[in-house]
Design a protein around this motif. Structure first.
Motif, PDB file in Angstrom:
ATOM      1  N   VAL A  92     -14.064   2.472 -40.719  1.00 38.26           N
ATOM      2  CA  VAL A  92     -15.014   3.104 -39.801  1.00 38.26           C
ATOM      3  C   VAL A  92     -16.403   2.486 -39.918  1.00 38.26           C
ATOM      4  O   VAL A  92     -17.050   2.196 -38.896  1.00 38.26           O
ATOM      5  CB  VAL A  92     -15.072   4.624 -40.034  1.00 38.26           C
ATOM      6  N   ILE A  93     -16.875   2.250 -41.135  1.00 37.04           N
ATOM      7  CA  ILE A  93     -18.229   1.704 -41.240  1.00 37.04           C
ATOM      8  C   ILE A  93     -18.270   0.234 -40.817  1.00 37.04           C
ATOM      9  O   ILE A  93     -19.301  -0.243 -40.327  1.00 37.04           O
ATOM     10  CB  ILE A  93     -18.819   1.886 -42.652  1.00 37.04           C
ATOM     11  N   MET A  94     -17.145  -0.492 -40.962  1.00 39.90           N
ATOM     12  CA  MET A  94     -17.117  -1.851 -40.448  1.00 39.90           C
ATOM     13  C   MET A  94     -17.168  -1.850 -38.927  1.00 39.90           C
ATOM     14  O   MET A  94     -17.701  -2.768 -38.306  1.00 39.90           O
ATOM     15  CB  MET A  94     -15.856  -2.566 -40.937  1.00 39.90           C
ATOM     16  N   THR A  95     -16.627  -0.806 -38.323  1.00 40.80           N
ATOM     17  CA  THR A  95     -16.652  -0.693 -36.865  1.00 40.80           C
ATOM     18  C   THR A  95     -18.071  -0.514 -36.345  1.00 40.80           C
ATOM     19  O   THR A  95     -18.372  -0.876 -35.200  1.00 40.80           O
ATOM     20  CB  THR A  95     -15.780   0.496 -36.421  1.00 40.80           C
ATOM     21  N   SER A  96     -18.955   0.026 -37.176  1.00 39.85           N
ATOM     22  CA  SER A  96     -20.336   0.262 -36.722  1.00 39.85           C
ATOM     23  C   SER A  96     -21.069  -1.036 -36.401  1.00 39.85           C
ATOM     24  O   SER A  96     -22.093  -1.009 -35.711  1.00 39.85           O
ATOM     25  CB  SER A  96     -21.111   1.055 -37.785  1.00 39.85           C
ATOM     26  N   VAL A  97     -20.547  -2.161 -36.873  1.00 42.45           N
ATOM     27  CA  VAL A  97     -21.156  -3.460 -36.556  1.00 42.45           C
ATOM     28  C   VAL A  97     -21.117  -3.725 -35.054  1.00 42.45           C
ATOM     29  O   VAL A  97     -22.004  -4.365 -34.489  1.00 42.45           O
ATOM     30  CB  VAL A  97     -20.428  -4.583 -37.321  1.00 42.45           C
ATOM     31  N   ARG A 136     -15.242   5.413 -30.934  1.00 43.12           N
ATOM     32  CA  ARG A 136     -14.517   4.373 -31.673  1.00 43.12           C
ATOM     33  C   ARG A 136     -14.269   4.809 -33.114  1.00 43.12           C
ATOM     34  O   ARG A 136     -13.193   4.599 -33.668  1.00 43.12           O
ATOM     35  CB  ARG A 136     -15.302   3.068 -31.645  1.00 43.12           C
ATOM     36  N   TYR A 137     -15.281   5.437 -33.725  1.00 42.66           N
ATOM     37  CA  TYR A 137     -15.120   5.890 -35.102  1.00 42.66           C
ATOM     38  C   TYR A 137     -14.044   6.973 -35.196  1.00 42.66           C
ATOM     39  O   TYR A 137     -13.255   6.999 -36.157  1.00 42.66           O
ATOM     40  CB  TYR A 137     -16.447   6.453 -35.633  1.00 42.66           C
ATOM     41  N   SER A 141     -10.515   6.822 -37.359  1.00 44.95           N
ATOM     42  CA  SER A 141     -10.143   7.878 -38.307  1.00 44.95           C
ATOM     43  C   SER A 141      -8.749   8.413 -38.003  1.00 44.95           C
ATOM     44  O   SER A 141      -7.917   8.592 -38.905  1.00 44.95           O
ATOM     45  CB  SER A 141     -11.166   9.016 -38.261  1.00 44.95           C
ATOM     46  N   LEU A 142      -8.485   8.676 -36.739  1.00 45.09           N
ATOM     47  CA  LEU A 142      -7.190   9.219 -36.332  1.00 45.09           C
ATOM     48  C   LEU A 142      -6.060   8.253 -36.661  1.00 45.09           C
ATOM     49  O   LEU A 142      -5.026   8.657 -37.205  1.00 45.09           O
ATOM     50  CB  LEU A 142      -7.209   9.521 -34.826  1.00 45.09           C
ATOM     51  N   VAL A 143      -6.255   6.972 -36.352  1.00 44.69           N
ATOM     52  CA  VAL A 143      -5.208   5.974 -36.606  1.00 44.69           C
ATOM     53  C   VAL A 143      -4.959   5.816 -38.104  1.00 44.69           C
ATOM     54  O   VAL A 143      -3.808   5.695 -38.546  1.00 44.69           O
ATOM     55  CB  VAL A 143      -5.595   4.623 -35.967  1.00 44.69           C
ATOM     56  N   THR A 144      -6.015   5.840 -38.900  1.00 47.45           N
ATOM     57  CA  THR A 144      -5.859   5.697 -40.357  1.00 47.45           C
ATOM     58  C   THR A 144      -5.031   6.832 -40.936  1.00 47.45           C
ATOM     59  O   THR A 144      -4.066   6.600 -41.692  1.00 47.45           O
ATOM     60  CB  THR A 144      -7.235   5.659 -41.038  1.00 47.45           C
ATOM     61  N   PHE A 145      -5.372   8.056 -40.606  1.00 44.87           N
ATOM     62  CA  PHE A 145      -4.629   9.194 -41.147  1.00 44.87           C
ATOM     63  C   PHE A 145      -3.213   9.255 -40.578  1.00 44.87           C
ATOM     64  O   PHE A 145      -2.269   9.608 -41.296  1.00 44.87           O
ATOM     65  CB  PHE A 145      -5.371  10.498 -40.848  1.00 44.87           C
ATOM     66  N   ALA A 146      -3.036   8.901 -39.312  1.00 43.01           N
ATOM     67  CA  ALA A 146      -1.699   8.920 -38.719  1.00 43.01           C
ATOM     68  C   ALA A 146      -0.795   7.909 -39.409  1.00 43.01           C
ATOM     69  O   ALA A 146       0.375   8.199 -39.706  1.00 43.01           O
ATOM     70  CB  ALA A 146      -1.784   8.622 -37.223  1.00 43.01           C
ATOM     71  N   THR A 147      -1.327   6.716 -39.682  1.00 41.86           N
ATOM     72  CA  THR A 147      -0.545   5.691 -40.384  1.00 41.86           C
ATOM     73  C   THR A 147      -0.161   6.163 -41.779  1.00 41.86           C
ATOM     74  O   THR A 147       0.988   5.993 -42.219  1.00 41.86           O
ATOM     75  CB  THR A 147      -1.354   4.391 -40.486  1.00 41.86           C
ATOM     76  N   ALA A 148      -1.117   6.753 -42.479  1.00 46.61           N
ATOM     77  CA  ALA A 148      -0.849   7.238 -43.833  1.00 46.61           C
ATOM     78  C   ALA A 148       0.195   8.352 -43.833  1.00 46.61           C
ATOM     79  O   ALA A 148       1.066   8.406 -44.719  1.00 46.61           O
ATOM     80  CB  ALA A 148      -2.140   7.723 -44.475  1.00 46.61           C
ATOM     81  N   LEU A 149       0.137   9.242 -42.860  1.00 49.89           N
ATOM     82  CA  LEU A 149       1.117  10.325 -42.776  1.00 49.89           C
ATOM     83  C   LEU A 149       2.521   9.776 -42.558  1.00 49.89           C
ATOM     84  O   LEU A 149       3.491  10.273 -43.145  1.00 49.89           O
ATOM     85  CB  LEU A 149       0.745  11.286 -41.647  1.00 49.89           C
ATOM     86  N   VAL A 150       2.640   8.766 -41.741  1.00 49.47           N
ATOM     87  CA  VAL A 150       3.945   8.134 -41.510  1.00 49.47           C
ATOM     88  C   VAL A 150       4.467   7.514 -42.807  1.00 49.47           C
ATOM     89  O   VAL A 150       5.684   7.521 -43.072  1.00 49.47           O
ATOM     90  CB  VAL A 150       3.839   7.070 -40.407  1.00 49.47           C
ATOM     91  N   ILE A 170     -17.668   9.636 -39.902  1.00 51.04           N
ATOM     92  CA  ILE A 170     -18.223   9.315 -38.577  1.00 51.04           C
ATOM     93  C   ILE A 170     -19.743   9.439 -38.594  1.00 51.04           C
ATOM     94  O   ILE A 170     -20.458   8.584 -38.040  1.00 51.04           O
ATOM     95  CB  ILE A 170     -17.605  10.237 -37.506  1.00 51.04           C
ATOM     96  N   VAL A 171     -20.253  10.490 -39.209  1.00 50.06           N
ATOM     97  CA  VAL A 171     -21.711  10.660 -39.309  1.00 50.06           C
ATOM     98  C   VAL A 171     -22.333   9.501 -40.087  1.00 50.06           C
ATOM     99  O   VAL A 171     -23.384   8.959 -39.703  1.00 50.06           O
ATOM    100  CB  VAL A 171     -22.050  12.008 -39.982  1.00 50.06           C
ATOM    101  N   SER A 172     -21.697   9.116 -41.169  1.00 47.08           N
ATOM    102  CA  SER A 172     -22.213   8.006 -41.986  1.00 47.08           C
ATOM    103  C   SER A 172     -22.195   6.697 -41.196  1.00 47.08           C
ATOM    104  O   SER A 172     -23.153   5.915 -41.255  1.00 47.08           O
ATOM    105  CB  SER A 172     -21.376   7.862 -43.256  1.00 47.08           C
ATOM    106  N   ALA A 173     -21.099   6.447 -40.463  1.00 44.14           N
ATOM    107  CA  ALA A 173     -21.025   5.230 -39.661  1.00 44.14           C
ATOM    108  C   ALA A 173     -22.066   5.232 -38.556  1.00 44.14           C
ATOM    109  O   ALA A 173     -22.673   4.192 -38.247  1.00 44.14           O
ATOM    110  CB  ALA A 173     -19.622   5.080 -39.080  1.00 44.14           C
ATOM    111  N   TRP A 174     -22.282   6.387 -37.946  1.00 41.35           N
ATOM    112  CA  TRP A 174     -23.293   6.489 -36.898  1.00 41.35           C
ATOM    113  C   TRP A 174     -24.682   6.178 -37.444  1.00 41.35           C
ATOM    114  O   TRP A 174     -25.487   5.506 -36.787  1.00 41.35           O
ATOM    115  CB  TRP A 174     -23.274   7.885 -36.280  1.00 41.35           C
ATOM    116  N   SER A 175     -24.951   6.647 -38.654  1.00 37.11           N
ATOM    117  CA  SER A 175     -26.257   6.343 -39.256  1.00 37.11           C
ATOM    118  C   SER A 175     -26.392   4.843 -39.520  1.00 37.11           C
ATOM    119  O   SER A 175     -27.449   4.250 -39.270  1.00 37.11           O
ATOM    120  CB  SER A 175     -26.448   7.141 -40.551  1.00 37.11           C
TER     121      SER A 175
END
Length: 276
Positions: A92-97, A136-137, A141-150, A170-175
């Protein structure tokens, strides 16, 4: 008979810009959300922009779990509770770029120059870009947790802990996106923005406790990891997904986010206003 003379209206240089700058808070918010919607429509037309928040979390979660899981935790399944928060934070924080990169691209192509002729708040395009990227964040997040659950991940913190952890990241990435937006305004090219941003984020994400415990590192490196703000965010995310409760690390992460916004939001807006 007296003839009336009509004098053309005096055009004062900068008057239109001043008018835009004096719009009220309500219009500013409305314009910002409209610009955010524009950003989402761009993603709809070019869905490949979402590759980094859809495929990257899947690849990283699968590879890191099965490559390092046995060596670090004994089995990949036992490694999941440790690695999933780390992957979430990194992704998520890499996405903030992207915020800064796309901002620079729009400014280079003259998109923001055309916005000057619109009766909108001058800051709206900048605010809209920052708002749109929160979607995007959320997707990352959704894809990461969905993959882990699988893969068999079952967070002890339950759904509430997962949601709170996602919101915190998400808040941290937004900052952080304010920092990269600043680079997007002052840099000369999108490539420069991406290069500078990754040069900052790669050491912070990999020299943290995201993938391995700090106790396994040399003392000098463990000290850096202990003061690394990314480590505090990862620890806070682990606490939420494991227990569902917010501890001290959560407040540390929020305080760090607030400090980043307090410093870089005024800098970014000031630099943007000079060019807008």
């Amino acid at each position: 008979m007296t003839t009336a003379t009509v004098t053309p209206a005096l055009i004062i240089p900068g008057a239109e810009r001043s008018l835009k700058n004096s719009v009220g808070l309500g219009q500013t918010l409305s314009n910002s959300f409209a610009m955010a919607w524009r950003g989402l429509l761009k993603i709809k037309r070019t869905p490949e922009q979402l590759f980094d928040v859809t495929f990257q979390p899947i690849l990283l979660t699968v590879m890191f779990t099965y490559i390092f899981g046995g060596a670090i935790a004994g089995t990949p399944e036992d490694y999941l509770p440790f690695i999933v928060p780390g992957i979430l934070v990194q992704t998520v924080i890499m996405t903030s770029v992207v915020t800064g990169v796309q901002l620079r691209e729009d400014m280079t192509k003259g998109v923001f120059d055309r916005f000057r002729s619109f009766p909108i708040a001058r800051v709206a395009p900048l605010a809209g870009a920052l708002l749109a990227d929160t979607v995007r964040y959320a997707i990352a997040s959704l894809v990461t947790f969905a993959t882990a659950l699988v893969m068999g991940y079952r967070p002890d913190g339950g759904l509430a802990g997962v949601l709170l952890a996602s919101v915190l990241v998400i808040v941290s990435a937004w900052s952080l996106s304010w920092i990269f937006a600043f680079f997007g305004v002052i840099a000369r090219s999108a490539g420069a923005v991406q290069g500078i941003s990754l040069m900052i984020l790669f050491p912070l994400t990999f020299l943290s406790n995201a993938f391995v415990p700090a106790s396994t590192m040399p003392d000098w490196l463990a000290w850096f990891v202990s003061v690394n703000p990314v480590s505090h965010l990862v620890t806070a995310t682990r606490e939420l997904t494991t227990t569902g409760a917010s501890g001290v690390e959560v407040w540390v992460a929020l305080a760090a986010s607030a400090a980043v916004v307090a410093v870089f939001a005024p800098l970014t807006v000031r630099a943007y206003m000079r060019k807008a």
